[in-house]
Design an enzyme around this catalytic site. Structure first.
Site, PDB file in Angstrom:
ATOM      1  N   LYS A 165       0.857  -1.184   0.000  1.00 15.47           N
ATOM      2  CA  LYS A 165       0.000   0.000   0.000  1.00 15.47           C
ATOM      3  C   LYS A 165       0.893   1.234   0.000  1.00 15.47           C
ATOM      4  CE  LYS A 165      -3.969  -2.269   0.563  1.00 15.47           C
ATOM      5  NZ  LYS A 165      -5.102  -2.218  -0.374  1.00 15.47           N
ATOM      6  N   GLN A 168      -0.154   4.765   1.055  1.00 10.03           N
ATOM      7  CA  GLN A 168      -0.344   5.051   2.474  1.00 10.03           C
ATOM      8  C   GLN A 168       0.950   5.481   3.154  1.00 10.03           C
ATOM      9  OE1 GLN A 168      -3.318   5.029   3.869  1.00 10.03           O
ATOM     10  NE2 GLN A 168      -4.388   4.249   2.078  1.00 10.03           N
ATOM     11  N   HIS A 173       2.929  10.541   6.887  1.00 14.30           N
ATOM     12  CA  HIS A 173       2.928   9.325   7.708  1.00 14.30           C
ATOM     13  C   HIS A 173       4.323   9.025   8.233  1.00 14.30           C
ATOM     14  CE1 HIS A 173       1.344   5.307   8.829  1.00 14.30           C
ATOM     15  NE2 HIS A 173       2.586   4.927   8.591  1.00 14.30           N
ATOM     16  N   HIS A 176       5.640  11.734  10.723  1.00 15.06           N
ATOM     17  CA  HIS A 176       4.932  11.640  12.000  1.00 15.06           C
ATOM     18  C   HIS A 176       5.476  10.492  12.845  1.00 15.06           C
ATOM     19  CE1 HIS A 176       1.744  12.011  14.906  1.00 15.06           C
ATOM     20  NE2 HIS A 176       1.332  10.782  14.668  1.00 15.06           N
ATOM     21  N   TYR A 213     -11.023   2.773  14.592  1.00 15.81           N
ATOM     22  CA  TYR A 213     -11.356   2.897  13.161  1.00 15.81           C
ATOM     23  C   TYR A 213     -10.592   1.864  12.340  1.00 15.81           C
ATOM     24  CZ  TYR A 213     -11.370   4.714   8.411  1.00 15.81           C
ATOM     25  OH  TYR A 213     -11.473   4.822   7.044  1.00 15.81           O
ATOM     26  N   LYS A 230     -14.692   8.824   8.947  1.00 12.46           N
ATOM     27  CA  LYS A 230     -13.248   8.833   8.703  1.00 12.46           C
ATOM     28  C   LYS A 230     -12.679  10.251   8.664  1.00 12.46           C
ATOM     29  CE  LYS A 230      -9.710   7.517   5.366  1.00 12.46           C
ATOM     30  NZ  LYS A 230      -9.417   6.881   4.062  1.00 12.46           N
ATOM     31  N   THR A 234      -9.533  12.741  11.103  1.00 10.25           N
ATOM     32  CA  THR A 234      -8.464  13.677  10.765  1.00 10.25           C
ATOM     33  C   THR A 234      -8.726  15.034  11.397  1.00 10.25           C
ATOM     34  OG1 THR A 234      -8.182  12.529   8.651  1.00 10.25           O
ATOM     35  CG2 THR A 234      -7.152  14.686   8.870  1.00 10.25           C
TER      36      THR A 234
END
Length: 370
Positions: A165, A168, A173, A176, A213, A230, A234
């Site tokens: 993926k 993603q 990402h 962080h 989630y 969803k 955020t």
């Protein structure tokens, strides 16, 4: 090389002098270098080595693994949230004005929700308690486990890589996840407890929601109808960073016995992540909405243009098509040959004598349209 070793020795001397002696001998706390190495190794693994190893392999499904992992993360985050509350933010905290003991005779307004939860923590100013009081040590342990949780979150990205993926594994990402262990390490080393723990309190709550989630998404398509929220996840993350900014930067205007360096450290992290998450929100949700609206408008314009080209009305109510043929209702008309008579004959729109005339005058025309 000698200069590097001298710098490292100076760093260790500084750590020993100013670091919290309670966490000095805890795992990964003696030096920042092991944590830094793990963070850099994470970035290399997810951005270079992992994709290279998976390039010619089929993606792993990992459904059961993801269910177990996300469930564990929900429980772990809930436990950390509880420990932050019981280690400092719950018990006797009051909405009313209470004195705050800063080691002086001064008093301050104490604002909170029955505590964060033990009645020892102040939302406006909370110095670090370096004592060995049992509740204080409970918060210190919670800080270390929060630091440890930043490594368990690496598996979010590992699973993305194994499942191929790649979309993603975004810059947001990786930044962080890659920054957080190193960031939290300084807090555990120098200020385990006090004002900065508000960051962990909010973050663990957000992670409870976030991993819940992820757990539902891992359970399968039958749970998709429960995941309409969803984009609000955020938004919740961005609200978190705004609260952390306000909570941290207020100490720039309040006389509080808390290191200003950590005020800037925490506050600027919150600012950075707020803008990164906001960019993600705009590109993911706002851009998608605009794209859908643009596609719908384009389709409407194309349909209107096609309709305008086709609907050049004939005296009898038919229409000309782009190639000069005509239609009457739903039946296509030919190109000006005897097919017209055949079409009209099938529909019975012409008088019988005209139909027979057309048939007798055009013996070689095509038959009725089927």
């Amino acid at each position: 090389m000698a200069l590097i070793m001298k710098y490292i020795d100076s760093m260790h001397h500084y750590m020993d002098k100013f670091g919290d002696p309670r966490t000095k001998d805890w795992p990964l706390m003696s030096s920042p270098l092991p944590t830094l190495a793990l963070c850099l190794g994470y970035v290399y693994l997810v951005k270079v080595l992992g994709p290279r190893l998976m390039e010619n392999r089929k993606p792993f499904q990992l459904k059961n693994t993801l269910i177990v992992y996300n469930f564990i993360q929900v429980v772990f985050s809930a436990w950390l949230f509880y420990e932050c509350l019981m280690g400092g933010w719950w018990d006797t905290y009051s909405f009313r004005c209470q004195p705050v003991d800063h080691g002086t005779t001064g008093q301050a307004m104490r604002i909170g929700v029955s505590g964060w939860l033990t009645g020892h923590y102040n939302f406006r100013c909370q110095p670090v308690d370096y004592s060995n009081h049992p509740k204080t040590l409970r918060m210190v342990h919670a800080c270390w486990w929060y630091y440890f949780s930043k490594f368990t979150e690496f598996f979010d990205t590992f699973f993305f890589v194994l499942r191929k993926k790649s979309s993603q594994v975004s810059t947001l990402h990786v930044i962080h996840h890659g920054c957080m262990p190193m960031s939290v390490w300084f807090g555990v080393k120098f200020t385990p407890g006090g004002h900065s723990t508000f960051f962990g309190l909010l973050n663990t709550f957000v992670h409870i929601v976030m991993y819940t989630y992820y757990l539902f998404t891992a359970l399968g398509p039958q749970f998709q109808k429960y995941l309409w929220w969803k984009k609000y996840l955020t938004a919740l993350q961005m609200v978190q960073f705004v609260l952390i900014m306000v909570h941290a930067f207020q100490l720039l205007f309040i006389d509080c016995n808390y290191p200003k360096a950590f005020v800037w450290w925490i506050g600027m992290h919150a600012v950075m992540f707020f803008f990164l998450f906001n960019e993600f929100y705009q590109s993911t949700y706002k851009a998608q909405k605009l794209k859908r609206e643009a596609a719908a408008n384009k389709k409407r314009e194309a349909d209107a243009l096609l309709l305008k080209q086709q609907q050049q009305q004939l005296p009898n109510g038919g229409t000309h098509t782009a190639n000069g043929s005509a239609t009457n209702g739903s039946v296509s008309v030919g190109n000006g040959t005897g097919n017209k008579a055949a079409d009209y004959y099938v529909r019975g729109d012409l008088p019988a004598e005209i139909e027979l005339t057309h048939r007798s005058n055009a013996p070689n025309t095509a038959g009725p349209v089927q």
